[in-house]
Design an enzyme around this catalytic site. Sequence first.
Site, PDB file in Angstrom:
ATOM      1  CD  GLU A 205      11.651   2.910  15.894  1.00  0.00           C
ATOM      2  OE1 GLU A 205      12.144   3.175  14.794  1.00  0.00           O
ATOM      3  OE2 GLU A 205      10.422   2.965  16.130  1.00  0.00           O
TER       4      GLU A 205
ATOM      5  CG  ASP B  84       9.533   8.154  10.368  1.00  0.00           C
ATOM      6  OD1 ASP B  84       9.682   9.201  11.041  1.00  0.00           O
ATOM      7  OD2 ASP B  84       8.523   7.428  10.461  1.00  0.00           O
TER       8      ASP B  84
ATOM      9  CB  THR C 113       9.221   5.670   5.981  1.00  0.00           C
ATOM     10  OG1 THR C 113       8.753   5.068   4.770  1.00  0.00           O
ATOM     11  CG2 THR C 113       9.817   7.028   5.679  1.00  0.00           C
ATOM     12  CB  SER C 114       9.996  -0.082   6.012  1.00  0.00           C
ATOM     13  OG  SER C 114      11.375  -0.358   6.055  1.00  0.00           O
ATOM     14  NE  ARG C 115       7.681  -1.671  12.334  1.00  0.00           N
ATOM     15  CZ  ARG C 115       6.736  -0.791  12.032  1.00  0.00           C
ATOM     16  NH1 ARG C 115       7.041   0.327  11.405  1.00  0.00           N
ATOM     17  NH2 ARG C 115       5.475  -1.013  12.376  1.00  0.00           N
TER      18      ARG C 115
ATOM     19  CG  ASP D 108       6.813  -6.833  -3.323  1.00  0.00           C
ATOM     20  OD1 ASP D 108       6.808  -8.015  -2.921  1.00  0.00           O
ATOM     21  OD2 ASP D 108       6.125  -5.941  -2.798  1.00  0.00           O
TER      22      ASP D 108
ATOM     23  CE  LYS E 184      -2.031  -1.962   3.535  1.00  0.00           C
ATOM     24  NZ  LYS E 184      -1.643  -3.368   3.331  1.00  0.00           N
ATOM     25  CB  ILE E 185       3.489   2.493   2.292  1.00  0.00           C
ATOM     26  CG1 ILE E 185       2.519   2.487   3.482  1.00  0.00           C
ATOM     27  CG2 ILE E 185       4.428   3.699   2.373  1.00  0.00           C
ATOM     28  CD1 ILE E 185       3.163   2.213   4.838  1.00  0.00           C
TER      29      ILE E 185
ATOM     30  CG  HIS F 202       8.167   5.089  14.153  1.00  0.00           C
ATOM     31  ND1 HIS F 202       8.657   3.834  14.340  1.00  0.00           N
ATOM     32  CD2 HIS F 202       7.055   4.926  13.369  1.00  0.00           C
ATOM     33  CE1 HIS F 202       7.881   2.951  13.731  1.00  0.00           C
ATOM     34  NE2 HIS F 202       6.901   3.603  13.129  1.00  0.00           N
TER      35      HIS F 202
ATOM     36  CB  CYS G 219       9.903  -4.655   2.471  1.00  0.00           C
ATOM     37  SG  CYS G 219      11.529  -4.207   3.101  1.00  0.00           S
ATOM     38  N   PRO G 220       7.946  -4.984   4.944  1.00  0.00           N
ATOM     39  CG  PRO G 220       6.752  -6.984   5.183  1.00  0.00           C
ATOM     40  CD  PRO G 220       7.253  -6.012   4.152  1.00  0.00           C
TER      41      PRO G 220
END
Length: 337
Positions: free
Chosen positions: A266, A261, A235-237, A176, A156-157, A298, A208-209
């Site tokens: 963190e 982010d 901006t994922s993880r 992907d 989605k993002i 974040h 991606c996750p």
Amino acid sequence: MKVAVFSTHPFDRRFFDAANEAAGGVHELTYLETRLDGRSAPLAAGHEAICAFVNDRLDRATLEILAGQGVRLVALRSAGFNHVDLAAAADLDISVGRVPAYSPDAIAEHTVAMILTLNRKIHKAYARVREGNFALDGLLGFDLRGRTVGIVGTGKIGLNVARIMRGFDCRVIAYDPFPDEAGLAAVGGRYVGWPELLEQSDIISLHCPLTPDTRHLVDAKAIARMKPEVMLINTSRGAVVDTRALIEGLKSGRIGYVGLDVYEEEEGLFFADLSDQPIQDDVFARLLTFPNVLITGHQAFFTREALAAIAETTIANISAFEATGAPLHPVSTQRAD
Ligand code: NAI
């Protein structure tokens, strides 16, 4: 249901109270400021559900304490669930619900804000002008038009970022392992392999996750394949990037710009005001020394629309669990054996 809401800030209360009220005020929400971990888990006593955010620790030890207190539902107010030991949850008969989509626009727009800020050095220009310094040296940027943007993860993002960057007339390529050919074609992008993405992109954006496969996906080997002076946005993880390798890439000049982010470690930093304390994390402190690194704590999700949607879906998850024994958006859990 009685729900202990961990890691709450005033903004969480505002949106959760509104969502609960809109649902008839049926749930009793206990707001706790503390982060959830093994030490704070006993605070959930007397609650059948807990609500947790991204830096709460839901490992086996914590889940065992929660289960011992009678907790049967973990309602995550996040999309990501990498911080939950799902096998332990299954073993302990705890259901896990999440918010699969709230506002992909919020995160995508923050990603693009980081790209524009880093490129045109808005953060530096802002400070300079306020000090009466109108010199332009050091503020040189580049035209985005015609540049190649590599999107890692076209969910989605990622697809939203692709769509926005096509609006700047960028060439969009993506990687992907579970491609969405129609979705990417619709926004004018095309799939390439992982090495091609690394080699061709002027800007690489991670969406991606965090999974065992994506942990340190961006490592020294990947960085060595990137274009000189590449811009990397995460901006994922945090743990999708090997931060130490990133620092080496910045030192060598291979990486020209970094926008983060999220950060691997963190947990002990983000979402708190630590401005009167020395930073204990030397790796993070080193990152802050680079002039071409922009870090936000974040906050990509942090829009009114996203917070309202997160609260509504979380309340809906809790209501569904109360009514049917399963949250509206369950995370499938698997027994360890
Ligand atoms: P999504 O599930 O819609 O899309 C994720 C995509 O990544 C999928 O297409 C999946 O196939 C792909 N993927 C899986 N393994 C991959 C790999 N090895 N390499 C490349 N792609 C891979 O998720 P969505 O909503 O787009 O969110 C993406 C991530 O963004 C979340 O998992 C979460 O970690 C992060 N996020 C960050 C926020 C923030 O505030 N900074 C807020 C919300 C999400």
